[in-house]
Each structure stands twice: as structure tokens, then as C-alpha cells.
Design a protein around this motif. Structure first.
Motif, PDB file in Angstrom:
ATOM      1  N   ASP B 195       0.805  -1.053  -0.078  1.00 56.61           N
ATOM      2  CA  ASP B 195      -0.104  -0.056  -0.006  1.00 56.61           C
ATOM      3  C   ASP B 195       0.915   1.219   0.014  1.00 56.61           C
ATOM      4  O   ASP B 195       0.453   2.371  -0.688  1.00 56.61           O
ATOM      5  N   ALA B 226       1.153   1.109  -5.563  1.00 55.63           N
ATOM      6  CA  ALA B 226       1.267   1.917  -4.025  1.00 55.63           C
ATOM      7  C   ALA B 226       2.157   3.080  -4.471  1.00 55.63           C
ATOM      8  O   ALA B 226       2.992   3.176  -5.431  1.00 55.63           O
ATOM      9  N   PRO B 227       2.058   4.098  -3.739  1.00 59.05           N
ATOM     10  CA  PRO B 227       2.962   5.307  -3.841  1.00 59.05           C
ATOM     11  C   PRO B 227       4.225   4.988  -3.294  1.00 59.05           C
ATOM     12  O   PRO B 227       4.264   4.236  -2.477  1.00 59.05           O
ATOM     13  N   ASP B 274       7.064   9.030  -6.147  1.00 57.63           N
ATOM     14  CA  ASP B 274       5.926   9.919  -5.947  1.00 57.63           C
ATOM     15  C   ASP B 274       5.975  11.043  -5.017  1.00 57.63           C
ATOM     16  O   ASP B 274       5.477  12.297  -5.205  1.00 57.63           O
ATOM     17  N   THR B 324      -1.631   9.750  -2.768  1.00 58.34           N
ATOM     18  CA  THR B 324      -2.577   8.782  -3.216  1.00 58.34           C
ATOM     19  C   THR B 324      -3.880   9.388  -3.681  1.00 58.34           C
ATOM     20  O   THR B 324      -4.804   8.606  -4.647  1.00 58.34           O
TER      21      THR B 324
END
Lengths: 325, 325
Positions: B195, B226-227, B274, B324
Motif C-alpha cells: 500500500d 502503491a505510492p 511519487d 494517493t
């Protein structure tokens, strides 16, 4: 004078301290038993070579009889904390230092002879220490399984000795790999060129036994021009140290100064010995051993200190001189 | 919440203490760098895995930053007394206990994944620690030879780092064996199922670098749902710990919070990140990093104690939640 010894661990080491003191000029070669060698956590350990090396190098623990003085036990404590087996073998931290160096050199492809030479350099031993063979030989003991009555189990000698305190009934003793082993470089030469060959009071079954069982060594001793003098590891009907009394019956040998002499046998009769020293307590053995064709003398054999060991070494050389005449 | 970390040694370990405190319920997988692994005296040593294991297991030496608490150094003193090389690597006696168990299991044919699982069981780690690969990969550094000007030499990273204190000019860094390595079991799954993916403030060149270089891992990170949030190992233009400033120039990366972010790159542009956290001292980096397509926040990043590390872990998860959305 060139003296060659077939050596186990502590008994040989204590005799050697006396021999070096008695004959500082002698050219001594020690052929060490490697049947006790074992692999622990991937490290190759040579207990008998190390006992000789530490004791004569002054790095041994005198009271314990094996391992290093001023030792710590942190690595083994961690191994135990991880729950890894076997943790029954006493590997001290300083001792591990030796095994790490041995391991590094072996993994570079060096032979045990070369490794032993490298290790002994540091300890400035007053003799040459060589392994009986560079091939892997391991002494295994077949015992009655304590967990499954009627069944047998095979253990490495060290596991039988250290972990089980030699308390399991021994059905057989095997030197694994011995048939295909060869004497290490220098072993046969040291026997052939010796002026005196000595069997110190090491265990006849698992210390002197494996050395003689390397193909070629027994014949070399039998054919050597030098006299072969042995010292009884049995004093007053009991072993001085160790647990040879558990092993002699397994090979059909009586646990007595006479029994061990007859086990090695007289060179006049296809055996190995010219002379045999027994302790004063075993003076009654002299006649029977002599009757078997082995010159035998009773002398104090307890090597409680270096002066006593020196006297014993002198008695050994005296007997060698006597049988040479 | 499933969190996956790409971890080097001490930076990752300190971040992890904060992460565990911040999210005790999270299902954390740590993919450890094994490029630092080396063979010492025939023993396989995994410095980064052990640093994470010892630190999170409470067995580390807090002041030194590596190795075991309450450590002794007798084995290494002996190795040095034998004159064996290399003795430049700090192998404490307790630490050797770990390596002996690892060595025993590896020599039984177990994989490093299995060995790591067995070792970490004792330490009851609050996460799963897995090596990046079970294949042998070693980070080597090509340096200008200090003895022969104009010539180059190749050293194991640890030799460069520990023995030469990263003082030799670096011409190249190579991950030997990386082309033929495969991600260890669970590595790709941990990335795919995460996640949140975190690059802790580990060395981008020799800690995160080798992990990403195992074929398949970089692509898995790039394609993860996931980030991916990273933490700058550079604070105020200098490395917080270690000597990454010696290695970044060798791969053409500016030694700055911005430089490292741009080295990893933005996922919007074939890169990996990210989000990126920089220290408050490097607040001026925020704009430039954001301009490159990476969400960037300035927060206190010095992990001097567990509460501070916990705040940093929270800031990491906050940024993950933000990107996210």
C-alpha cells in the motif's frame, strides 16, 4: 637426533613439553591425528593439532586441558541463543580466531599441511607439526542408540566424546575415508629418517589408531630403522586422562598397560614396538610385555608438571638407546 | 496497511524503529540490500541484513551504529595475531555467532532467505526481513590505486568503505553478479502488493542502488500501485551518516537533497518517486523537486531518537496518503 612422534592431543602435548626440555637440540617432527577433525558451523576444526599447538606455544588453558587461555565464550553463547545445533562443542572466541584463519586458508585451496605450517609460525613451536593426512578422515563411533533400544547410531567421535561423555555403549569404531587417504607430505620421510620414533601416552584407539591406519604409515613404522618406543596411557589399570577405557574393549583390547602393549605388538613379531614404558604401579606388566618381545621398563609416568614430563622423556630416550644397542 | 521498504543498514534501521512505533498494526516487509555481503575467513557476512536485525531486535550497539551490544573482540585479535588479512573488518565475537549460524545453514544448502528467516526468529522482529536476492551479488568499487599512480584497482565495497574510509577516488561502481541475479522469493510480491513503498534515507548508490539493479525490481517499483515515498539521506548538503558524498559524484549525482531525488526520478517521467521528504534545512529543494513531478515536503529529518524517527515515519505516511488522493 631426529625424533618423530605420533601424536593425539593433551597426552602428546604434555609429553612434548618434557621432550623439548630434555633434548632442546633434537630435530622433532610431530605427526598429528586428524581423525578428530570436524566441521562445526561450516568451520573445519582440528582439535588435536590445536591442542599440541596451543600447549607448546604457551597459549593453552592449563587447567581445562584444551582450548585457549584467557578465553571468552560469546560467539558460542550467541549460537546457542539462535537455537542452532550442535552447541555441545566448546568453541571459545579466541579458539574461533584460529579456526577462522584455518578456514580462510583452506577455502583458498591450501592443504592442511600448509595451513598448519602457517598457524604454527605464530606460536614458534620448537618442532615441526604436520597432519597425518591432508585428506578428510573422520573417526566415527557406532553406538547403541539411547533413544531407540536395539538400534545403532553412528556419531562423530567428538559428539560421542564431548556431547555424550563417552557414556554410550560402543559397538564399532570406524575411520571414515581412511582407505582413500594418503600420508601428508613429510610423514613417511619423518618416520623413515627418524633416529627415534615415539608413541606418547595418547589414546591408542582414536589418536594413535587413525595415524597408523592411514595407508602406508603402519608399514613405514614397522620398516623404520629407528627404535619405536611407546608410553602406556594406562596407569594402575585406569586411563590417566580421557576415556580410553570405554574404547579399548570395543576393539578387543584389555584396559591395562600390558593390553595396550600387546595391541601394538612387538616388531620382532610383525608388530610396532621395540620398547614400552609402564608406570611404576604397573611394574607387574614388565615381565609379560618383555615375554612378548618388547623391552619394557617401569618408571613414574604421571606428567603432572614439566620436570616430571622431562624425566619421562629422558626415560623414553634411554630406552631407545638401550634397544638400539 | 502493507508497507514495503528497500533497506540498507543503519539509516533504514533507524527509520524502521520509527515506522514500527508509528504503525504497530502495519504489515511491513523489508527488502534488504545484500550487495555489501562479503566472505571473511570463509564466513558469509551480510552487514546490512544484520544491522537491521540487530537494531530492531534490540541487540545492536547504539553508539557504534553497527554490530552487537556488549561485544568482545577476542576472535579478531587472534586473527590479527596470526597475521591473517583482512583484519580491517570489525567482526566481534557475538557477531561471529550470527555468522557461524548463517554459515552452517548456508553450507546445508539453505537459501539466504531461509537463513534470514531462521536468524530473525530469535530477534522477534516486528516485520518480515528478506534479502533482495538469494544469488551472490557484490558491490565493487573501482578506485585509483594509491600505490601505483595511473593504475586502477577493484575493491569490495566494504574494503573501500571500512578499510580505506572511502578516501580513494572512485572511478566506477559495479554490482558484480547482478545481471544473473533474481529477486528472492517474496520480493516482487511485497512490491506489487504494497500500500506504501518507502525508500528510507539509505545510501542511494550502494544500498538502494543494488536492490533496484536486481533484474525485475526497478520495473516492479515503477509499476506498483502503491505510492513510492523517499527520504533524503542528504541534509543541509551533507550526508547525515556514512560517506555517500564520496559515491554520488561517481555516478554523476549532485550531493544534495534535490540531486538524489532527481537521480531516482519521478514516476510521471519513467522514474520511481511519487513523494520525497527533505529536511527543513533543505526547504529550498522543495520547489525544484516538485517541478520535476515529485511531491516534496520539508520536515525535520534527523532521526536522533525513536520519537523523532516516529515523527518522520508519520510524515512519510502522510505524504503517501497525500499523493494517493
Amino acid at each position: 637426533m631426529r625424533i618423530t612422534l605420533l601424536a593425539g592431543g593433551i597426552g602428546a602435548a604434555r609429553f612434548l613439553r618434557g621432550l623439548v626440555a630434555a633434548t632442546p637440540e633434537a630435530d622433532i617432527t610431530v605427526i598429528g591425528n586428524t581423525g578428530d577433525d570436524l566441521t562445526l558451523y561450516g568451520l573445519r576444526v582440528s582439535p588435536d593439532l590445536d591442542t599440541v599447538m596451543y600447549t607448546l606455544g604457551g597459549g593453552n588453558d592449563e587447567a581445562r586441558g584444551w582450548g585457549r587461555a584467557d578465553e571468552s565464550w560469546n560467539a558460542l553463547a550467541e549460537v546457542t541463543a539462535y537455537g542452532a545445533t550442535p552447541s555441545w562443542f566448546g568453541l571459545g572466541d579466541r579458539d574461533i580466531g584460529t579456526h577462522l584463519v584455518r578456514n580462510a586458508l583452506l577455502s583458498e585451496g591450501r592443504t592442511l599441511t600448509e595451513v598448519t605450517q602457517a598457524l604454527t609460525q605464530r606460536w614458534r613451536l620448537p618442532f615441526t607439526l604436520i597432519p597425518m593426512t591432508n585428506d578428510r578422515v573422520e573417526t566415527h563411533v557406532v553406538v547403541d542408540d539411547p533413544d531407540e533400544p536395539g538400534k545403532q547410531r553412528r556419531l562423530h567421535f567428538q559428539e560421542y566424546w564431548v556431547r555424550h561423555h563417552a557414556e554410550l555403549a560402543v559397538a564399532d569404531i570406524r575411520f571414515e575415508g581412511i582407505e582413500n587417504s594418503e600420508p601428508a607430505p613429510g610423514v613417511l620421510e619423518a618416520i623413515q629418517n627418524a633416529d627415534v620414533i615415539v608413541f606418547p601416552p595418547s589414546n591408542p584407539v582414536v589418536s594413535i589408531g587413525p595415524i597408523l591406519a592411514v595407508p602406508g604409515i603402519r608399514d613405514a613404522v614397522r620398516n623404520a630403522h629407528a627404535p619405536v618406543i611407546g608410553l602406556s596411557p594406562i596407569v594402575g589399570g585406569a586411563v590417566v586422562r580421557g576415556m580410553a577405557d570405554k574404547l579399548l574393549p570395543a576393539i578387543g583390547v584389555d584396559t591395562s598397560a600390558t593390553g595396550v602393549a600387546l595391541h601394538f605388538g612387538s616388531r620382532t613379531d610383525q608388530g610396532l614396538l621395540d620398547g614400552w614404558l609402564v608406570d611404576e604401579q604397573d611394574a607387574d606388566a614388565v615381565e609379560r610385555v618383555q615375554a612378548a618381545g618388547i623391552a619394557c621398563r617401569a618408571r613414574p609416568l604421571l606428567m603432572n608438571d614439566v620436570p616430571l614430563a622431562t624425566d619421562i622423556a629422558r626415560a623414553t630416550l634411554d630406552l631407545a638407546a638401550e634397544v638400539t644397542k
